[in-house]
Structures are given as C-alpha cells and as structure tokens.
Design a protein around this motif. Structure first.
Motif: not given
Lengths: 216, 216
Positions: A201, A203-207
């Motif tokens: 979650d 890492l997806m926000a970072l992405g």
DNA sequence: TAGATTGTTAATCGATTAACAATC
DNA sequence: TAGATTGTTAATCGATTAACAATC
C-alpha cells in the motif's frame, strides 16, 4: 464507569510520534524550551494545529514562554503509554521478524517482547536480541498460560489468516500486522486492535505520487 | 503546460490500494460485477465515498449495474501507474533489505528493482531474488550512469541522512524510506518524493489505541 | 510592567455523507 | 418498461486555521 471518551481523531494520533521524535531531537541538541511557532517551522504543521493537538491532552505549555522540551517529551511518552510495558510476542521469524528482533527496540515504545514463534526447526531454540524462538506448536499453550497484550504477525501470507484467528481467539488484544492479509472483517477481529504495516500500500501511494508528478 | 492539477487528496490516495486489493480478491473469488453498496459492506467505507473516490478519475461504472470487477482492477492499476516499471535500486541489504529482495514483488507494483548496494563485503557480488548486490562505493557511479527513479533506503540510522543526500543530489526522484530518519526538511529534499515506513510511529499509534482502550 | 505565547473560541476550509436526476 | 445503481450536486460534519483574551 464514567469513561471520558474524548475521542482523539486519528490524524492527531498519527502526529503524536512526530512530536515525541522532535522533542528527543531537541533534547539531544541541548534545547530546553520551544514555542509552538518554532515547532511549526521545524515540523511543518501550523502553530495553531500544534497547540490544538496538545490542548487535547491538557495544558503543558506556559504563556509567554512556550513548552519545556523535557516536559513535552514526558507528556507525549505518557499519552502514548510508553511506560506500559505491554507484554508482546512475535510470530514468524522471517527476515522481517529477524529485523525486529535484532534491531528494533520494543521496550523504547512501551512493549516487552517476551517470546517468538516459528515453524522452522532450525530457528527453534535460538535467541535473537535476547528473545527465544519457540515452536509454533507451543503458541496456543503459551497464549493460554500467559497474558499476551500484543502480537507481531510476521508470518507468510498463506498462514496469516489462520494464525491471526488463533491469536484473536486466545486473549491477544492487539495485533501489529506485517502481512498484507486483512484481519479486520474476520468476525473474531471485533474487539481486537489491528495496526497494519502494508509495504505494498505504501509503495503504491509512492507510485501514485511519482506518476502524478510526471503527468501533472 | 496546462497541468490538470486536479489534486487528489491524500485520504483518497491511501484508499486506492484497498480498492485494488479488493478487486483482486473478487476476481479470485470469481465475482464479475459489484455495486458501490456491496463494496461498502466489504471495505467499510460508505457507498457515497466509494463513488466519490472513483469519480475523481472518470466514470467507470454503469448505472443500474455497478462496476465490472476487472475493469475496476484495471482502472486502479492504471491510476497508480502499476505498469510504469519505474527503475528502482535498494540501498542497505540488512534484514529489511533482504526481506524486500527475497519476498517482495516490486514488479507487481510498478517498479523494476535493478540493483542493491551494501557496505558488507560478504554480501557484495551475491544475488537475492535475482538482484545483484554491489559495493556502496559503486553507488554514486551507478546513479550517474543510470536513470534511477526510486531508491529504497534501508540502511542504518547513522548513515541514512548521508546516503539520502547522495541519492537526492544525483537524480533519484523518490525515496521509500525505511529508516526512522526524517529526510524531508533537508534542503535537497525539496523536489524529491519521500514515502516513510516508520515502524516506531506505527507501534506508538498501536500503543495509543491500546491505552485508550483500557483507560476509556 | 511590557512582551511573548499559550489555551481556547470562532471562522474557514475540506472531506464525508446524503439525496436525486440521469440512465443503463 | 420498471428496477437498480451510477455520477454529481447539495448538505453536513469534522478538522484546520485564525484570532484573541488570559497570563506567565
């Protein structure tokens, strides 16, 4: 029982650790007092917000002076129960489990890690960071004989749900969940506090932010 | 440049991964369509909020029908850039670094982990999860020769700040920060996206909720 | 005392929820 | 067509910010 139920918002609670860290940093730097406006500059929250946050928990500043850094530190520690010494166990001694056992200071944050559990025979009986690894077979018995406040769940995704259930059914009242498996929603989870650390979650926000940055 | 700047709130962004996971779960369960009210029950958000969230990114539902689960999955993946293949490196091959290299599927979340770096001579030259570990001495050179979008920072607290600076000064535009060291605030951090995973902050929040639970 | 800064009340802003016309 | 459910507009709620009297 006359519960106060002042109900502090989640946003406020997530800022508390920042105040604690900042106080520690200031103490290390030899600073004795600080005003909300100085804190504002250093933390990136508004001075108003900082005073509002603090005032949820009492009055520990002084007009015309600001906040005593040590007092502030002590208040934050007290609010977050850093002196509680909650009884904790760790289930799943993989890389994450090892990282926590070797390098993470549970006692600094109010927890007393007393035992770890794993299925791997090579790990059973070993000690990491002064904490013994027992067989997963002994988990249930341990839970029944000891009053475990919190369990760190760091097992594989496959066993997460089953192990979580065992923990929740046997008196553990908080789970620090490092698996990506959702434990809330299970019926047993009703009165258990679950705090998730979800790498994916995060890492997806970072992405998302990276994509937003590029696309505008 | 005519940037849209629709500015999605952080709250919404943090919910996106939940929608993605739910869609995956539904696909695995053989579900083809779902309404916002069913999603509401399963996710614990209101149906209104779910529709509001989705409508930030277009119209991918159908009146009278709901959402096609595969379409929903695809939209979420697209919104979060899961097909981007951002070029990523990992710095610091301790337990956390190893956990990520061995078990975490970067490619699933839009990242391509190409190299790891560590100071430990015993690790240099080895491969974990198909990714080679190079000497920290080679980091700067690597950054100059390659276009690194994101770096995972998993070094010790002592070196975090210095390594972070090197990364930020040499073209890395996002850092996934597993150290407890605050990177934002450094002047170099201005145009770098930093996403923190702070174990201690998370654990303190958990401790707060546990304390609140007991004290009322 | 005069200056500074708190704790708190009031104003603003933003996010969530409710309602409903559009439409599949 | 009738029923269901979206996308969106309006209403509500809560959190942040501003302002200021209290007071160290």
């Amino acid at each position: 029982m006359n519960m106060k139920k002042s109900k502090i918002s989640n946003n406020v609670i997530r800022r508390l650790p920042k105040y604690l860290h900042k106080a520690d940093e200031l103490i290390a730097a030899g600073v004795n007092r600080i005003s909300s406006s100085e804190l504002s500059e250093q933390l990136g929250f508004t001075a108003s917000q900082i005073r509002q946050d603090f005032s949820n928990f009492g009055e520990f500043g002084q007009q015309g002076y600001g906040y005593d850094v040590r007092e502030l530190r002590a208040q934050m520690a007290q609010i977050m129960g850093l002196d509680r010494g909650y009884n904790a166990i760790l289930v799943g001694v993989g890389h994450i489990g090892r990282a926590l056992m070797d390098n993470f200071c549970f006692s600094e944050w109010g927890f007393n890690l007393t035992r770890a559990f794993d299925v791997n025979p090579e790990l059973i009986g070993k000690e990491f960071g002064g904490v013994k690894v027992s067989s997963m077979d002994e988990l249930l018995d341990f839970l029944k004989k000891n009053d475990v406040d919190m369990a760190v769940l760091a097992v594989t995704a496959e066993s997460a749900s089953a192990v979580g259930k065992v923990l929740m059914k046997n008196g553990v009242n908080a789970i620090w969940n490092f698996t990506n498996v959702e434990l809330t929603g299970q019926q047993e989870a009703d009165d258990v506090i679950v705090e998730n650390i979800s790498f994916s979650d995060s890492l997806m926000a970072l992405g998302y932010y990276m994509t937003e940055d590029r696309d505008g």
